[in-house]
Design a protein around this motif. Structure first.
Motif, PDB file in Angstrom:
ATOM      1  N   MET A 240       0.951  -1.303  -0.138  1.00  0.00           N
ATOM      2  CA  MET A 240      -0.052   0.170   0.116  1.00  0.00           C
ATOM      3  C   MET A 240       1.147   1.277   0.140  1.00  0.00           C
ATOM      4  SD  MET A 240      -3.046  -0.850   2.471  1.00  0.00           S
ATOM      5  CE  MET A 240      -4.598  -1.938   2.220  1.00  0.00           C
ATOM      6  N   LEU A 241       1.449   1.229   0.619  1.00  0.00           N
ATOM      7  CA  LEU A 241       2.894   2.436   0.471  1.00  0.00           C
ATOM      8  C   LEU A 241       3.543   1.988  -0.192  1.00  0.00           C
ATOM      9  CD1 LEU A 241       4.523   2.577   4.380  1.00  0.00           C
ATOM     10  CD2 LEU A 241       3.752   4.296   3.581  1.00  0.00           C
ATOM     11  N   ASP A 242       3.909   1.707  -0.855  1.00  0.00           N
ATOM     12  CA  ASP A 242       4.346   1.846  -2.492  1.00  0.00           C
ATOM     13  C   ASP A 242       3.687   2.430  -3.326  1.00  0.00           C
ATOM     14  OD1 ASP A 242       6.977   0.251  -1.843  1.00  0.00           O
ATOM     15  OD2 ASP A 242       6.365  -1.482  -2.010  1.00  0.00           O
ATOM     16  N   ILE A 243       2.235   1.544  -3.384  1.00  0.00           N
ATOM     17  CA  ILE A 243       1.349   2.225  -5.085  1.00  0.00           C
ATOM     18  C   ILE A 243       1.034   4.104  -3.899  1.00  0.00           C
ATOM     19  CG2 ILE A 243       0.834  -0.021  -5.354  1.00  0.00           C
ATOM     20  CD1 ILE A 243      -1.877  -0.188  -3.556  1.00  0.00           C
ATOM     21  N   SER A 244       1.176   4.283  -2.562  1.00  0.00           N
ATOM     22  CA  SER A 244       0.233   5.431  -2.433  1.00  0.00           C
ATOM     23  C   SER A 244       1.561   6.290  -3.159  1.00  0.00           C
ATOM     24  CB  SER A 244       0.195   5.393  -0.994  1.00  0.00           C
ATOM     25  OG  SER A 244       1.723   5.392  -0.726  1.00  0.00           O
ATOM     26  N   ARG A 245       2.621   5.941  -3.290  1.00  0.00           N
ATOM     27  CA  ARG A 245       4.024   7.125  -3.754  1.00  0.00           C
ATOM     28  C   ARG A 245       4.021   8.128  -2.669  1.00  0.00           C
ATOM     29  NH1 ARG A 245       2.624   9.102  -9.365  1.00  0.00           N
ATOM     30  NH2 ARG A 245       4.798   9.848  -9.233  1.00  0.00           N
ATOM     31  N   LEU A 246       3.368   7.417  -1.105  1.00  0.00           N
ATOM     32  CA  LEU A 246       4.039   8.607  -0.639  1.00  0.00           C
ATOM     33  C   LEU A 246       5.411   9.309   0.180  1.00  0.00           C
ATOM     34  CD1 LEU A 246       2.300   9.213   2.656  1.00  0.00           C
ATOM     35  CD2 LEU A 246       3.799   7.845   3.280  1.00  0.00           C
ATOM     36  N   GLY A 247       5.307  11.016  -0.202  1.00  0.00           N
ATOM     37  CA  GLY A 247       6.284  11.717  -0.101  1.00  0.00           C
ATOM     38  C   GLY A 247       6.900  11.920  -1.794  1.00  0.00           C
ATOM     39  N   THR A 248       6.213  11.433  -2.560  1.00  0.00           N
ATOM     40  CA  THR A 248       6.594  11.774  -4.060  1.00  0.00           C
ATOM     41  C   THR A 248       5.016  12.541  -4.981  1.00  0.00           C
ATOM     42  OG1 THR A 248       6.503   9.933  -4.917  1.00  0.00           O
ATOM     43  CG2 THR A 248       8.427  10.128  -4.773  1.00  0.00           C
ATOM     44  N   GLN A 301       4.221   4.380  11.460  1.00  0.00           N
ATOM     45  CA  GLN A 301       4.537   6.153  11.745  1.00  0.00           C
ATOM     46  C   GLN A 301       4.278   7.056  11.053  1.00  0.00           C
ATOM     47  OE1 GLN A 301       5.402   6.713  15.140  1.00  0.00           O
ATOM     48  NE2 GLN A 301       4.848   9.240  14.320  1.00  0.00           N
ATOM     49  N   ARG A 302       4.635   6.442   9.799  1.00  0.00           N
ATOM     50  CA  ARG A 302       4.906   7.157   8.673  1.00  0.00           C
ATOM     51  C   ARG A 302       3.714   7.462   7.849  1.00  0.00           C
ATOM     52  NH1 ARG A 302       7.861   4.309   3.534  1.00  0.00           N
ATOM     53  NH2 ARG A 302       7.437   6.374   3.321  1.00  0.00           N
ATOM     54  N   ILE A 303       2.663   6.648   8.182  1.00  0.00           N
ATOM     55  CA  ILE A 303       1.042   6.897   7.640  1.00  0.00           C
ATOM     56  C   ILE A 303       0.221   8.369   8.919  1.00  0.00           C
ATOM     57  CG2 ILE A 303      -1.119   5.647   7.863  1.00  0.00           C
ATOM     58  CD1 ILE A 303       0.632   2.696   6.698  1.00  0.00           C
ATOM     59  N   ARG A 304       0.872   8.132   9.781  1.00  0.00           N
ATOM     60  CA  ARG A 304       0.538   9.002  11.024  1.00  0.00           C
ATOM     61  C   ARG A 304       0.971  10.019  10.890  1.00  0.00           C
ATOM     62  NH1 ARG A 304       0.775   4.666  16.698  1.00  0.00           N
ATOM     63  NH2 ARG A 304      -1.595   3.795  16.194  1.00  0.00           N
ATOM     64  N   ASP A 305       2.848   9.804  10.783  1.00  0.00           N
ATOM     65  CA  ASP A 305       3.067  10.919  10.692  1.00  0.00           C
ATOM     66  C   ASP A 305       2.680  11.736   8.863  1.00  0.00           C
ATOM     67  OD1 ASP A 305       5.163  10.906  12.545  1.00  0.00           O
ATOM     68  OD2 ASP A 305       6.499  10.224  10.812  1.00  0.00           O
ATOM     69  N   GLN A 306       2.090  11.440   8.021  1.00  0.00           N
ATOM     70  CA  GLN A 306       0.947  11.684   7.370  1.00  0.00           C
ATOM     71  C   GLN A 306       0.188  12.090   7.154  1.00  0.00           C
ATOM     72  OE1 GLN A 306       3.100  12.357   4.195  1.00  0.00           O
ATOM     73  NE2 GLN A 306       1.433  13.463   3.043  1.00  0.00           N
ATOM     74  N   LEU A 307      -0.863  12.143   8.227  1.00  0.00           N
ATOM     75  CA  LEU A 307      -1.834  11.834   8.641  1.00  0.00           C
ATOM     76  C   LEU A 307      -1.207  13.712   9.141  1.00  0.00           C
ATOM     77  CD1 LEU A 307      -3.554   8.709   9.869  1.00  0.00           C
ATOM     78  CD2 LEU A 307      -4.193  10.193   7.973  1.00  0.00           C
ATOM     79  N   VAL A 309       0.440  15.926   9.065  1.00  0.00           N
ATOM     80  CA  VAL A 309       0.772  16.996   7.943  1.00  0.00           C
ATOM     81  C   VAL A 309      -0.143  17.275   7.776  1.00  0.00           C
ATOM     82  CG1 VAL A 309       1.843  17.360   5.752  1.00  0.00           C
ATOM     83  CG2 VAL A 309       3.082  16.343   7.622  1.00  0.00           C
ATOM     84  N   GLN A 310      -0.803  16.423   7.066  1.00  0.00           N
ATOM     85  CA  GLN A 310      -2.277  17.084   6.155  1.00  0.00           C
ATOM     86  C   GLN A 310      -3.573  17.228   7.347  1.00  0.00           C
ATOM     87  OE1 GLN A 310      -2.892  16.471   3.056  1.00  0.00           O
ATOM     88  NE2 GLN A 310      -1.217  15.370   3.534  1.00  0.00           N
ATOM     89  N   ALA A 311      -3.565  17.217   8.056  1.00  0.00           N
ATOM     90  CA  ALA A 311      -4.474  17.728   9.831  1.00  0.00           C
ATOM     91  C   ALA A 311      -3.799  19.160   9.499  1.00  0.00           C
ATOM     92  CB  ALA A 311      -4.175  16.869  10.576  1.00  0.00           C
ATOM     93  N   ILE A 312      -2.413  18.970   9.678  1.00  0.00           N
ATOM     94  CA  ILE A 312      -2.132  20.308   9.804  1.00  0.00           C
ATOM     95  C   ILE A 312      -2.159  21.432   8.413  1.00  0.00           C
ATOM     96  CG2 ILE A 312       0.220  21.697   9.840  1.00  0.00           C
ATOM     97  CD1 ILE A 312       1.360  19.741  11.623  1.00  0.00           C
ATOM     98  N   ARG A 313      -1.669  20.834   7.671  1.00  0.00           N
ATOM     99  CA  ARG A 313      -2.668  22.028   6.245  1.00  0.00           C
ATOM    100  C   ARG A 313      -3.818  21.961   6.513  1.00  0.00           C
ATOM    101  NH1 ARG A 313       0.759  18.129   1.489  1.00  0.00           N
ATOM    102  NH2 ARG A 313       2.945  18.840   2.450  1.00  0.00           N
ATOM    103  N   GLY A 314      -4.978  21.404   6.884  1.00  0.00           N
ATOM    104  CA  GLY A 314      -6.064  21.582   7.016  1.00  0.00           C
ATOM    105  C   GLY A 314      -6.329  23.262   7.583  1.00  0.00           C
ATOM    106  N   CYS A 315      -5.969  22.478   8.525  1.00  0.00           N
ATOM    107  CA  CYS A 315      -5.983  23.834   9.115  1.00  0.00           C
ATOM    108  C   CYS A 315      -5.072  25.215   8.854  1.00  0.00           C
ATOM    109  CB  CYS A 315      -5.399  23.405  10.663  1.00  0.00           C
ATOM    110  SG  CYS A 315      -5.849  22.328  11.827  1.00  0.00           S
TER     111      CYS A 315
END
Length: 318
Positions: A240-248, A301-307, A309-315
């Protein structure tokens, strides 16, 4: 008087486990899970609600009369019964497995089926059993005409996924994994040992064990089912992380790809929860190398960090 099991004195136990996502949109509750795994009317399913919902089917016997796989090409005919069983974890992850034990030697002639039915899960060779070669043969995979535990496990899995309870609408795509295991008897008073865990191609894993005589094959099967389940979790979340291209790619797009892991998988990590206490310490080997839980925690932890970051951006956007 000794029992048939005691007379057999198994020196080898082997099995294979299939693990997959249950093909239904919503996870089954305890009652529905028990209904799914009601394979026999004369024996109840085992249901455990702590520390997670875990349901195991009654055991089913499959009669076999064929050659055993061997790594050295030895032709060893064997007769007996293979045990098959299934398990469902949190109404979401389905497993089907088949396993047997074999003694060091058997009779030179085939006996009536009543003899083998009194020894459930015991497969007797004709003559002497080449223990090491048979263990290696099972791990390498059966050829045509040989005892194929994977085919037996697949048969049970196919039966279960046709159940009318299932709507065949999966919340995300995933692959099945296969785990083969073989356990030779420990010598010199040694305790249980996990000798090797290997990752192979096409979703295959192999496990080699050494077990004292007092550890039954069912306990070894339970350990390997637990290993297979957690390996499936790791394999699936890594994919799932591979196909999500997290960070790219855009973070919100990555989160959409990872949402199924958050909703359905992250809470399932509980190594050893349903393993025989005598074998639970063997998980320590995998925690050291390759480090199952360390890798899992890193993924989470990588998934939670991304969550976060998205929460901060939303705020910030509001």
């Amino acid at each position: 008087m000794t029992s048939p099991r005691q007379q057999a004195r198994p020196v080898l136990a082997c099995g294979e486990v299939r693990t997959c996502l249950l093909p239904t949109l919503l996870a089954l509750d305890g009652r529905a899970a028990a209904q799914l795994l009601r394979l026999r009317m004369d024996e109840h399913e085992r249901v455990s609600e702590r520390p997670n919902l875990y349901v195991r089917s009654p055991e089913i016997l499959t009669g076999v009369d064929c050659r055993l796989p061997t790594s050295n090409g030895a032709k060893v005919r064997a007769v007996g019964t293979v045990i098959t069983r299934a398990a469902l974890t949190e109404g979401r992850l389905l497993q089907a497995g088949a396993y047997f034990s074999a003694p060091a030697a058997g009779p030179g002639l085939r006996r009536p089926w009543g003899h083998y039915l009194l020894r459930p899960g015991i497969v007797e060779p004709f003559g002497k059993l080449p223990e090491q070669a048979a263990a290696e043969g099972v791990l390498e995979g059966a050829e045509r005409g040989e005892l194929d535990l994977g085919t037996i496990a697949d048969g049970m899995l196919a039966q279960l996924v046709r159940h009318p309870l299932l709507d065949h609408r999966v919340p995300f795509k995933s692959r099945r994994t296969r785990l083969r295991w073989a356990a030779l008897r420990a010598t010199g008073g040694e305790g249980p040992t996990l000798v090797r865990f290997r990752l192979a191609e096409d979703g295959l894993r192999t496990v080699e064990l050494r077990l004292p005589e007092d550890i039954p094959a069912g306990a070894a099967a339970g350990l390997c089912e637990d290993l297979a389940l957690h390996d499936w979790l790791l394999t699936t979340v890594v994919h799932m992380l591979d196909i999500s291209r997290l960070g790219t790619v855009d973070g919100s797009s990555a989160i959409l790809e990872l949402r199924p892991a958050i909703d359905h998988l992250l809470h399932l990590w509980m190594p050893g929860a349903h393993v025989d206490p005598a074998l639970r310490h063997l998980w320590d080997v995998l925690e050291r190398d390759p480090g199952f839980t360390r890798q899992w925690q890193n993924l989470v932890q990588r998934i939670r960090d991304q969550l976060a970051v998205q929460a901060i951006r939303g705020c910030a956007a509001t």
